[in-house]
Write an enzyme that holds these catalytic residues in place. Structure first.
Site, short mmCIF file in Angstrom:
data_model
loop_
_atom_site.label_atom_id
_atom_site.label_comp_id
_atom_site.label_asym_id
_atom_site.label_seq_id
_atom_site.Cartn_x
_atom_site.Cartn_y
_atom_site.Cartn_z
N ALA A 264 29.77 12.16 48.29
CA ALA A 264 30.83 12.07 47.28
C ALA A 264 30.38 12.61 45.92
CB ALA A 264 31.28 10.61 47.14
N ASP B 12 35.85 3.70 46.01
CA ASP B 12 35.45 2.43 46.63
C ASP B 12 34.07 2.59 47.28
OD1 ASP B 12 35.50 -0.15 47.61
OD2 ASP B 12 36.65 0.37 49.39
N CYS C 69 31.27 -3.25 44.50
CA CYS C 69 31.03 -4.46 45.32
C CYS C 69 29.60 -4.94 45.16
CB CYS C 69 31.38 -4.20 46.78
SG CYS C 69 30.39 -2.92 47.54
N SER D 245 31.03 10.23 53.81
CA SER D 245 29.87 10.89 54.41
C SER D 245 29.82 10.69 55.92
CB SER D 245 28.58 10.36 53.78
OG SER D 245 28.56 8.96 53.88
N ARG E 53 44.42 -3.05 48.39
CA ARG E 53 45.04 -1.86 49.00
C ARG E 53 46.53 -1.82 48.67
NH1 ARG E 53 41.44 -3.43 53.82
NH2 ARG E 53 39.66 -2.06 53.47
#
Ligand code: SAH
Length: 394
Positions: free
Chosen positions: A278, A298, A338, A250, A211
């Site tokens: 998205a 992300d 991830c 969402s 971040r």
């Protein structure tokens, strides 16, 4: 003690201290297996190799905790492992800017199936295997003794437990219940979490350093944060002087949290929160002719098993391609995956394909990974799951 005797030539990975034993490697069990019980792993020649916990349900029939024969999985051993994990985060315990981070990261800390995150004065625990669950009382007692917190809360309400035949579990394990609105500090910013009701363990501690790295590109930028959750990246971007923030998620609750977190830090950057899928919204923004200077992607884990890798890579390619289209020349894309099953190499190839299809030149200007509080044990490379690229796009 229960023993699993391996098939011939199936001892190599265990001798190399890899902590997983699959059912296909085991020739014979010395007796009936109970959930999470201690098991010794013996080579086909009868040599003692390692000790761990058994699962009655998973294809992964044992997780290994030690390769030293004199170590029993008893309170003093588990306490030592927890102590070691806590010691490894010393810098974070003493960091006045941050009080949210991972204290124990499962196999990488020699405690398979155990995840512990610290959030201010609370610990959130996930027990993901039969072996971890079998040792709950010892783990909780050791944590309460070694970490000065007010309460320990369990958030084992995750699907992955089903692979171990475990149901979802949530609730207070020790001490005081956390407040509905708990304020934590990260990189000097404050964030309000709902430990009991939030996603995952309430906050994505693995992106802390990233971040900050991404916020370096936010000054005066029109920022688009996709999969924003409660604004981990967006709050830092606003704090770094972004001109405006558009956040897409969402979850309406997550976007409400984003507004809370911006005002918690006294930030009045203009924000547009867009609730929805998205994949669709990125297309809409493009149709509306929108352009941004910094885009953060992300997404949640797209690949949960080998069979999902193809579909996941198509998903990553699609959102990255849309993001490339939406960037002004000279703009920056911070893009993450991830999914542990998607290697850093594969991810870079996917982003390359996306840039090519979008007809944009892109340069990698930074390569990101999970924070050091999510260590990767050298004998267990599977622990590396988070990867990110910061690209300058022309
Ligand atoms: N960037 C966040 C973490 C993101 S987690 C941070 O730094 O804290 C992934 C987020 O994606 C979750 O908030 C989830 O609600 C959201 N999400 C999942 N699928 C989505 C989709 N198809 N469209 C938009 N958001 C989605």
């Amino acid at each position: 003690m229960l023993r699993f005797i391996l098939k011939p030539d199936r001892d190599k990975s265990i001798r190399q201290r890899h902590p997983w034993v699959f059912s296909g490697a085991v020739a014979r069990r010395s007796g009936p297996v109970h959930p999470g019980e201690t098991v010794d792993i013996i080579s086909s020649e009868g040599v003692w190799l390692a000790r761990g916990t058994a699962s009655t349900h998973s294809q992964m029939v044992a997780r290994l905790w030690t390769w030293q024969r004199d170590e029993e999985l008893d309170p003093s051993f588990i306490r030592q492992r927890i102590e070691r994990a806590i010691k490894g985060r010393e810098q974070l315990h003493n960091d006045p800017q941050t009080n949210a981070y991972r204290v124990i990261f499962s196999e990488s800390d020699g405690l398979p199936g155990l995840i512990v995150d610290r959030f201010a004065d609370w610990l959130v625990v996930q027990l993901l295997t039969q072996g971890a669950v079998a040792h709950t009382a010892i783990i909780v007692a050791a944590l309460a003794e070694l970490m000065p917190v007010r309460g320990i809360y369990e958030r084992s309400d995750v699907e992955i437990r089903a692979r171990e035949g475990l149901g979802e579990a949530e609730g207070l394990l020790w001490g005081e219940a956390p407040p509905d609105q708990l304020t934590i500090r990260e990189n000097g910013y404050e964030f309000v979490l709902d430990l009991a009701g939030g996603q995952k363990t309430g906050w994505y501690v693995d992106q802390r350093i990233n971040r900050q790295r991404v916020a370096q590109y936010a000054k005066d930028a029109e920022v688009l944060g996709v999969f924003s959750y409660t604004g981990g990246f967006e709050v830092l971007a606003a704090g770094a002087g972004a001109q405006s923030i558009t956040a897409v998620d969402s979850s309406a609750a997550a976007l409400r949290g984003l507004h809370t977190n911006l005002s918690q830090n006294g930030l009045n950057t203009p924000v547009t929160a867009v609730e929805g899928d998205a994949f669709k919204i990125l297309r809409q923004l493009r149709e509306e002719g929108k352009q941004y200077d910094l885009i953060v992607l992300d997404p949640p884990k797209f690949a949960h098993s080998q069979s999902q890798i193809d579909r996941a890579t198509r998903g990553y390619k699609d959102i990255n391609m849309q993001a490339f289209h939406l960037l002004r020349p000279g703009g920056v894309l911070a893009t993450f995956s991830c999914s542990g099953l998607i290697s850093a190499d594969l991810f870079q190839k996917v982003v390359f394909g996306a840039a090519l299809d979008a007809g944009r030149d892109a340069q990698i200007i930074d390569t990101l990974t999970q924070g050091g509080d999510h260590p990767v044990l050298l004998t267990f490379p599977e622990a590396a799951y988070l990867k990110g690229l910061i690209c300058r796009v022309w």
